[in-house]
Design a protein around this motif. Structure first.
Motif, mmCIF file in Angstrom:
data_model
loop_
_atom_site.group_PDB
_atom_site.id
_atom_site.type_symbol
_atom_site.label_atom_id
_atom_site.label_comp_id
_atom_site.label_asym_id
_atom_site.label_seq_id
_atom_site.Cartn_x
_atom_site.Cartn_y
_atom_site.Cartn_z
ATOM 1 N N TRP A 30 0.607 -1.362 0.483
ATOM 2 C CA TRP A 30 -0.310 0.136 0.088
ATOM 3 C C TRP A 30 0.472 1.343 -0.447
ATOM 4 O O TRP A 30 1.963 1.672 0.795
ATOM 5 C CB TRP A 30 -0.862 0.135 1.642
ATOM 6 N N THR A 34 -2.749 4.686 -2.578
ATOM 7 C CA THR A 34 -3.759 3.135 -2.818
ATOM 8 C C THR A 34 -5.382 4.039 -2.565
ATOM 9 O O THR A 34 -5.058 4.032 -1.220
ATOM 10 C CB THR A 34 -3.518 2.577 -2.058
ATOM 11 N N GLU A 37 -10.708 1.454 -1.658
ATOM 12 C CA GLU A 37 -11.474 0.262 -2.332
ATOM 13 C C GLU A 37 -10.126 -0.999 -2.596
ATOM 14 O O GLU A 37 -10.820 -1.872 -2.614
ATOM 15 C CB GLU A 37 -12.052 0.890 -3.409
ATOM 16 N N LYS A 38 -9.468 -0.320 -2.603
ATOM 17 C CA LYS A 38 -8.442 -1.289 -3.219
ATOM 18 C C LYS A 38 -7.820 -1.928 -1.646
ATOM 19 O O LYS A 38 -7.681 -3.133 -1.389
ATOM 20 C CB LYS A 38 -6.961 -1.044 -3.941
ATOM 21 N N GLN A 41 -10.458 -4.261 -0.647
ATOM 22 C CA GLN A 41 -9.962 -5.963 -1.760
ATOM 23 C C GLN A 41 -8.959 -6.950 -1.249
ATOM 24 O O GLN A 41 -8.901 -7.882 -0.854
ATOM 25 C CB GLN A 41 -9.694 -5.398 -3.200
ATOM 26 N N ASP A 42 -7.896 -5.853 -1.230
ATOM 27 C CA ASP A 42 -7.003 -7.280 -0.789
ATOM 28 C C ASP A 42 -7.236 -7.565 0.214
ATOM 29 O O ASP A 42 -6.711 -9.308 1.178
ATOM 30 C CB ASP A 42 -5.766 -6.020 -0.727
#
Length: 310
Positions: A30, A34, A37-38, A41-42
């Motif tokens: 990250w 970043t 939302e990312k 998801q991660d």
């Protein structure tokens, strides 16, 4: 210590380090830009696991997204509301699916995972409002309060504790029990363990939690508000509570202080500190014997409290 015990200790530490590496691989990817939302998801991908058999379905209860989860042959008249961790910013019923399935099996109950609203889109008190909404809806559906329980980890542990205070504030019947796992209970971050455990905790550091608290409450928010920091609330009248925490955690004093205050105010408290364990180690049940043992302890505690109500 025998040679066999020594080998087991070495293996245990190696497994913990592998779990830490999995988390740090995600954190390390990250950057400042970043997206939320990312990150979400991660986080879901990091912890997603469906190796344990279960029946589950996604649903909405009065507008709140939830997931009903039942391990095979578990009772359906008892429900554990589960609030996932993630700093009120990440986490979901996806990231915590495996843990909820395992708790369902250990506790012989349905688990209702709550996808409460999160910041930055929905800061405090949105998560508390969602918790109360879902609990009230279960009562309206005919579930008896003494066949309900609440649980959560990290921020979700704080939310579980806050929900108990909110339910009492609204004169709703309280559940039979609560389980708080590595719970974030003090947004002032006042515990000495935030310093004394800083080098041993590979996940949570004061600066990170300070930033999350500001996002959740706003720059000028009251960090001693009991619905954000339950440690500062009146705890009398709460149901029996099991607290679990790893000895390596910066938030250790959140749990120890809460357990002390609750016991002084007449709450039945069981507090379990796990040697060499990290933040929410229960999510690594595939790898760690201690995680499986902790989940068994949760199941035994909940079943014991429900049995007292039968």
């Amino acid at each position: 210590m025998s040679e066999s015990d020594s080998d087991k200790m070495v293996d245990k530490k190696a497994r913990v380090e592998l779990a830490i590496a999995r988390i740090q691989n995600v954190y390390g990817a990250w950057r400042r830009d970043t997206s939320v939302e990312k990150m979400r998801q991660d986080w879901d991908q990091l912890f997603w696991n469906d190796s344990q058999p279960s029946d589950y379905r996604d649903d909405k209860i009065d507008g709140v997204s939830v997931r009903w989860i039942s391990a095979p042959n578990t009772r359906r008249d008892r429900v554990l509301l589960y609030f996932h961790g993630g700093g009120y910013k990440m986490g979901s019923v996806v990231s915590h699916h495996d843990l909820m399935v395992r708790i369902s099996a250990a506790s012989d109950c349905q688990v209702l995972g709550v996808n409460y609203r999160m910041c930055p889109e929905h800061p405090f008190p949105a998560p508390v409002e969602d918790a109360v909404t879902v609990y009230r809806a279960l009562l309206n559906k005919g579930f008896a309060a003494d066949q309900l329980a609440v649980a959560g980890d990290s921020a979700g542990g704080g939310l579980a504790a806050a929900s108990l205070l909110a339910l009492r504030n609204e004169s709703l019947p309280t559940p039979a029990a609560a389980v708080l796992i590595s719970a974030w209970l003090d947004m002032t971050l006042s515990g000495e363990s935030y310093e004394s455990r800083a080098k041993s905790d590979p996940i949570h550091q004061r600066f990170m939690l300070d930033a999350l608290a500001s996002q959740y409450l706003g720059k000028d928010g009251d960090r001693k508000n009991p619905l954000a920091s339950p440690l500062f609330g009146s705890l009398s009248g709460l149901p029996p509570i099991l607290l679990q925490i790893g000895d390596r955690e910066t938030g250790l004093d959140d749990t120890l202080s809460f357990a002390k205050v609750a016991a002084e105010q007449g709450v039945k408290v069981e507090c379990s500190v796990w040697d060499d364990m990290i933040h929410v180690f229960q999510q690594f049940a595939e790898e760690l014997d201690d995680a499986r043992e902790a989940i068994t302890q949760i199941g035994e505690f909940l079943q014991r409290q429900w049995a007292l109500k039968d």
